[in-house]
Write a protein that holds these residues in place. Structure first.
Motif, PDB file in Angstrom:
ATOM      1  N   VAL A   4       0.836  -1.198   0.000  1.00  0.00           N
ATOM      2  CA  VAL A   4       0.000   0.000   0.000  1.00  0.00           C
ATOM      3  C   VAL A   4       0.872   1.249   0.000  1.00  0.00           C
ATOM      4  O   VAL A   4       0.558   2.235  -0.679  1.00  0.00           O
ATOM      5  N   ARG A   5       1.968   1.230   0.714  1.00  0.00           N
ATOM      6  CA  ARG A   5       2.861   2.392   0.771  1.00  0.00           C
ATOM      7  C   ARG A   5       3.407   2.726  -0.603  1.00  0.00           C
ATOM      8  O   ARG A   5       3.548   3.899  -0.963  1.00  0.00           O
ATOM      9  N   ALA A   6       3.703   1.708  -1.375  1.00  0.00           N
ATOM     10  CA  ALA A   6       4.233   1.938  -2.715  1.00  0.00           C
ATOM     11  C   ALA A   6       3.197   2.589  -3.630  1.00  0.00           C
ATOM     12  O   ALA A   6       3.549   3.283  -4.577  1.00  0.00           O
ATOM     13  N   MET A   7       1.911   2.385  -3.325  1.00  0.00           N
ATOM     14  CA  MET A   7       0.854   2.952  -4.162  1.00  0.00           C
ATOM     15  C   MET A   7       0.651   4.443  -3.900  1.00  0.00           C
ATOM     16  O   MET A   7       0.135   5.153  -4.751  1.00  0.00           O
ATOM     17  N   PHE A   8       1.014   4.922  -2.731  1.00  0.00           N
ATOM     18  CA  PHE A   8       0.783   6.312  -2.367  1.00  0.00           C
ATOM     19  C   PHE A   8       2.015   7.164  -2.659  1.00  0.00           C
ATOM     20  O   PHE A   8       3.105   6.861  -2.206  1.00  0.00           O
ATOM     21  N   SER A   9       1.794   8.231  -3.394  1.00  0.00           N
ATOM     22  CA  SER A   9       2.859   9.206  -3.555  1.00  0.00           C
ATOM     23  C   SER A   9       2.835  10.125  -2.343  1.00  0.00           C
ATOM     24  O   SER A   9       1.935  10.056  -1.510  1.00  0.00           O
ATOM     25  N   GLN A  10       3.799  11.004  -2.250  1.00  0.00           N
ATOM     26  CA  GLN A  10       3.825  11.933  -1.121  1.00  0.00           C
ATOM     27  C   GLN A  10       2.605  12.842  -1.145  1.00  0.00           C
ATOM     28  O   GLN A  10       2.005  13.124  -0.111  1.00  0.00           O
ATOM     29  N   LYS A  11       2.206  13.267  -2.332  1.00  0.00           N
ATOM     30  CA  LYS A  11       1.043  14.150  -2.465  1.00  0.00           C
ATOM     31  C   LYS A  11      -0.247  13.426  -2.073  1.00  0.00           C
ATOM     32  O   LYS A  11      -1.086  13.972  -1.366  1.00  0.00           O
ATOM     33  N   ALA A  12      -0.402  12.185  -2.520  1.00  0.00           N
ATOM     34  CA  ALA A  12      -1.591  11.414  -2.179  1.00  0.00           C
ATOM     35  C   ALA A  12      -1.629  11.117  -0.679  1.00  0.00           C
ATOM     36  O   ALA A  12      -2.695  11.138  -0.055  1.00  0.00           O
ATOM     37  N   GLY A  13      -0.480  10.848  -0.080  1.00  0.00           N
ATOM     38  CA  GLY A  13      -0.426  10.595   1.361  1.00  0.00           C
ATOM     39  C   GLY A  13      -0.811  11.815   2.167  1.00  0.00           C
ATOM     40  O   GLY A  13      -1.518  11.721   3.177  1.00  0.00           O
ATOM     41  N   ARG A  14      -0.375  12.982   1.721  1.00  0.00           N
ATOM     42  CA  ARG A  14      -0.730  14.231   2.398  1.00  0.00           C
ATOM     43  C   ARG A  14      -2.236  14.485   2.281  1.00  0.00           C
ATOM     44  O   ARG A  14      -2.888  14.862   3.244  1.00  0.00           O
ATOM     45  N   ALA A  15      -2.803  14.241   1.101  1.00  0.00           N
ATOM     46  CA  ALA A  15      -4.246  14.423   0.905  1.00  0.00           C
ATOM     47  C   ALA A  15      -5.032  13.456   1.783  1.00  0.00           C
ATOM     48  O   ALA A  15      -6.048  13.832   2.390  1.00  0.00           O
ATOM     49  N   LEU A  16      -4.569  12.226   1.874  1.00  0.00           N
ATOM     50  CA  LEU A  16      -5.235  11.241   2.733  1.00  0.00           C
ATOM     51  C   LEU A  16      -5.183  11.677   4.191  1.00  0.00           C
ATOM     52  O   LEU A  16      -6.155  11.521   4.929  1.00  0.00           O
ATOM     53  N   GLY A  17      -4.057  12.248   4.607  1.00  0.00           N
ATOM     54  CA  GLY A  17      -3.938  12.753   5.979  1.00  0.00           C
ATOM     55  C   GLY A  17      -4.918  13.882   6.249  1.00  0.00           C
ATOM     56  O   GLY A  17      -5.553  13.926   7.308  1.00  0.00           O
ATOM     57  N   TRP A  18      -5.071  14.788   5.305  1.00  0.00           N
ATOM     58  CA  TRP A  18      -6.026  15.885   5.476  1.00  0.00           C
ATOM     59  C   TRP A  18      -7.458  15.357   5.531  1.00  0.00           C
ATOM     60  O   TRP A  18      -8.260  15.796   6.372  1.00  0.00           O
ATOM     61  N   VAL A  19      -7.798  14.438   4.661  1.00  0.00           N
ATOM     62  CA  VAL A  19      -9.163  13.895   4.635  1.00  0.00           C
ATOM     63  C   VAL A  19      -9.463  13.143   5.926  1.00  0.00           C
ATOM     64  O   VAL A  19     -10.501  13.361   6.562  1.00  0.00           O
ATOM     65  N   SER A  20      -8.564  12.255   6.331  1.00  0.00           N
ATOM     66  CA  SER A  20      -8.820  11.479   7.550  1.00  0.00           C
ATOM     67  C   SER A  20      -8.832  12.378   8.783  1.00  0.00           C
ATOM     68  O   SER A  20      -9.655  12.190   9.687  1.00  0.00           O
ATOM     69  N   GLY A  21      -7.970  13.382   8.831  1.00  0.00           N
ATOM     70  CA  GLY A  21      -7.981  14.328   9.946  1.00  0.00           C
ATOM     71  C   GLY A  21      -9.269  15.121   9.993  1.00  0.00           C
ATOM     72  O   GLY A  21      -9.837  15.348  11.067  1.00  0.00           O
ATOM     73  N   SER A  22      -9.754  15.534   8.839  1.00  0.00           N
ATOM     74  CA  SER A  22     -11.016  16.280   8.785  1.00  0.00           C
ATOM     75  C   SER A  22     -12.186  15.418   9.238  1.00  0.00           C
ATOM     76  O   SER A  22     -13.077  15.889   9.947  1.00  0.00           O
ATOM     77  N   VAL A  23     -12.185  14.162   8.832  1.00  0.00           N
ATOM     78  CA  VAL A  23     -13.252  13.253   9.252  1.00  0.00           C
ATOM     79  C   VAL A  23     -13.230  13.079  10.770  1.00  0.00           C
ATOM     80  O   VAL A  23     -14.267  13.115  11.439  1.00  0.00           O
ATOM     81  N   LEU A  24     -12.044  12.899  11.352  1.00  0.00           N
ATOM     82  CA  LEU A  24     -11.944  12.729  12.800  1.00  0.00           C
ATOM     83  C   LEU A  24     -12.361  13.994  13.552  1.00  0.00           C
ATOM     84  O   LEU A  24     -13.046  13.923  14.578  1.00  0.00           O
ATOM     85  N   MET A  25     -11.959  15.158  13.045  1.00  0.00           N
ATOM     86  CA  MET A  25     -12.378  16.414  13.696  1.00  0.00           C
ATOM     87  C   MET A  25     -13.880  16.613  13.568  1.00  0.00           C
ATOM     88  O   MET A  25     -14.538  17.063  14.508  1.00  0.00           O
TER      89      MET A  25
END
Length: 102
Positions: A69-90
């Motif tokens: 899974v790590r190989a599938m995510f670029s740095q940009k996609a990982g950052r976007a996923l972090g923002w989305v998951s953080g927003s969902v948790l907040m």
């Protein structure tokens, strides 16, 4: 330099033995499978071997899958996923805080 194999194993053992959830889980689960009339040591040895075997298989699968899974995510996609998951948790925290009745 990356830590050696022995260091990693010792860290894993330290984490396991310092985790109270593991003690509570084992204390709640294991007694159900112990036969009072049979010797205790062979039963605990068998249950421990089953526990270690299951943990080895599942943890190995987690490691292999996370590498894929790590190989599938670029740095940009990982950052976007972090923002989305953080927003969902907040959002969930905000909903929980405002939905409490007095």
């Amino acid at each position: 330099t990356p830590p050696g194999y022995r260091s990693l194993v010792l860290r894993g053992v330290a984490v396991l033995w310092s985790n109270p959830k593991a003690f509570l889980f084992i204390g709640a689960l294991v007694p159900q499978f112990i036969v009072a009339d049979a010797p205790l040591a062979p039963q605990l040895t068998l249950l421990g071997a089953i526990w270690i075997g299951t943990a080895t298989v599942t943890d190995s699968l987690y490691i292999l899958l996370s590498g894929k899974v790590r190989a599938m995510f670029s740095q940009k996609a990982g950052r976007a996923l972090g923002w989305v998951s953080g927003s969902v948790l907040m959002g969930a925290a905000l909903w929980l805080a405002t939905s409490q009745k007095a």
